[in-house]
Scaffold this active site. Sequence first.
Site, short mmCIF file in Angstrom:
data_model
loop_
_atom_site.label_atom_id
_atom_site.label_comp_id
_atom_site.label_asym_id
_atom_site.label_seq_id
_atom_site.Cartn_x
_atom_site.Cartn_y
_atom_site.Cartn_z
N ASN A 112 -4.76 0.02 10.19
CA ASN A 112 -3.79 1.03 10.63
C ASN A 112 -4.49 2.36 10.87
O ASN A 112 -5.46 2.70 10.21
CB ASN A 112 -2.64 1.16 9.62
CG ASN A 112 -2.88 2.24 8.58
OD1 ASN A 112 -2.65 3.42 8.82
ND2 ASN A 112 -3.40 1.84 7.42
N PHE A 116 -0.69 9.65 9.11
CA PHE A 116 0.31 10.43 8.36
C PHE A 116 1.53 10.80 9.20
O PHE A 116 1.98 11.95 9.19
CB PHE A 116 -0.29 11.74 7.80
CG PHE A 116 -1.19 11.58 6.61
CD1 PHE A 116 -1.34 10.37 5.95
CD2 PHE A 116 -1.89 12.69 6.11
CE1 PHE A 116 -2.18 10.25 4.83
CE2 PHE A 116 -2.72 12.58 5.00
CZ PHE A 116 -2.87 11.37 4.37
N SER A 175 -7.31 8.95 3.17
CA SER A 175 -6.90 8.31 4.42
C SER A 175 -7.99 8.53 5.46
O SER A 175 -8.45 9.66 5.65
CB SER A 175 -5.60 8.90 4.94
OG SER A 175 -5.42 8.50 6.28
C1 LIG Z 1 0.27 0.40 7.43
C2 LIG Z 1 -0.32 1.10 6.24
C3 LIG Z 1 -0.04 2.44 6.03
C4 LIG Z 1 -0.59 3.11 4.92
N1 LIG Z 1 -0.28 4.43 4.71
C5 LIG Z 1 -0.75 5.06 3.59
C6 LIG Z 1 -0.38 6.39 3.29
O1 LIG Z 1 0.41 7.01 4.00
N2 LIG Z 1 -0.91 6.96 2.19
C7 LIG Z 1 -1.77 6.30 1.35
O2 LIG Z 1 -2.20 6.87 0.34
N3 LIG Z 1 -2.12 5.03 1.61
C8 LIG Z 1 -1.63 4.39 2.69
N4 LIG Z 1 -1.97 3.09 2.93
C9 LIG Z 1 -2.93 2.41 2.02
C10 LIG Z 1 -2.22 1.56 0.97
O3 LIG Z 1 -1.43 2.36 0.12
C11 LIG Z 1 -3.25 0.78 0.12
O4 LIG Z 1 -4.06 1.70 -0.57
C12 LIG Z 1 -4.14 -0.12 0.97
O5 LIG Z 1 -3.40 -0.70 2.03
C13 LIG Z 1 -4.78 -1.25 0.16
O6 LIG Z 1 -3.80 -2.11 -0.38
P1 LIG Z 1 -3.44 -3.53 0.29
O7 LIG Z 1 -4.74 -4.22 0.57
O8 LIG Z 1 -2.59 -4.23 -0.72
O9 LIG Z 1 -2.69 -3.21 1.54
C14 LIG Z 1 -1.44 2.41 4.03
C15 LIG Z 1 -1.72 1.05 4.26
C16 LIG Z 1 -1.17 0.39 5.34
C17 LIG Z 1 -1.48 -1.07 5.54
#
Ligand SMILES: Cc1cc2nc3c(=O)[nH]c(=O)nc-3n(C[C@H](O)[C@H](O)[C@H](O)COP(=O)(O)O)c2cc1C
Length: 364
Positions: A112, A116, A175
Amino acid sequence: MIPPFLENAALKGLQCLDAETAHRATILALKSGLMPARRRTDDPRLAVRLWDLTFPNPLGMAAGFDKNGEVPDALLKLGFGYTEAGSVTPRPQPGNPRPRVFRLPADEGVINRYGFNNEGHAALRQRLEARRKQSGIVGINVGANKDAADRIADYVAGITAFADLASYFTVNISSPNTPGLRDLQARSALADLLTAVITARDASTQKLGRKVPVLLKIAPDVADEDLRDIVEEVLAKKVDGLIVSNTTIGREGLSGKGPAQETGGLSGKPLFRKSTIMLARARKLAGPDLPIIGVGGIDSAETAWTKITAGADLLQLYSALVFKGAGLIDEILSGLSAKLDQHGLASLREARDANVDAWASETA
Ligand SMILES: Cc1cc2nc3c(=O)[nH]c(=O)nc-3n(C[C@H](O)[C@H](O)[C@H](O)COP(=O)(O)O)c2cc1C
């Protein structure tokens, strides 16, 4: 309650949509109450007590799914032990142009570059005020506007705006989609940021009488010496915990099928190894007392257990829900209970750190 076969059909339907449209459809389904409530009585052995909070179970919805705080209670009803709204920035901002989120089904990964996109502090505040009397742990993940003249001031504004509504705060400097944001992980910038944020939190504590925990969320791509600096600053400034980790800018371990070369942060299964190594190293540097949330590639009870044994007190996930649906929450929680049975343990805390040394010495 939707029968599982219909739920699978719904998941298949969602997977036909582009990833952002599917995400929006899921939020709307949760808002309308169409999704099944799964909240069952949690196994008391899975409860985690940290700061002044009792998490009914360790599994949280990671930031980014509910950026605008539209569905915290629906997520808690699905079975999550807590949820994190945001990232939210002081002013609303549109984020990057679409398409900006991509599925990698062959690898069970997501890339992604949302950047923000969110409705800003005022809109989130309004929604959270409306649920103020509801129980349930809702953290708030604060960020900075892309065009902020003073990024640190944006984080401070987040702490000040939500001190009376947040169960805990996450300061997200990891991010990859806001240019220059991760520079705040460099030691002197980080020291200034953490001083400002903790000062703001302490000022609000004096007013409200509650010390809202502040956690720092870091990237999995920081070098070892930088991780050492980060953990030292976190301890020195008395930050309340770490979240390890955000998405990675790396592309290791991908099959090459799907849009792997899209710019953005990679999450899901391909992130598991890297984020778990980083978690274990952070645990070793921080010692036993700093709470750490392990996130990155959790997609089963086995991977959830691995995060705990690599040093995590609490867990979060996002990407695996895209591929496996909400039934995964129950599957993970029952599986964790079974693990406790198997090892004859009375709490997750007893399992924590069992494999920290092994994971910390792995190479990504
Ligand atoms: C589509 C998407 C949007 C995300 N947006 C944010 C965000 O706004 N702020 C943040 O701290 N992490 C964001 N993340 C990161 C997730 O909170 C998480 O740290 C990361 O995806 C790893 O976890 P996962 O492998 O279970 O997805 C986002 C992840 C995805 C996939």
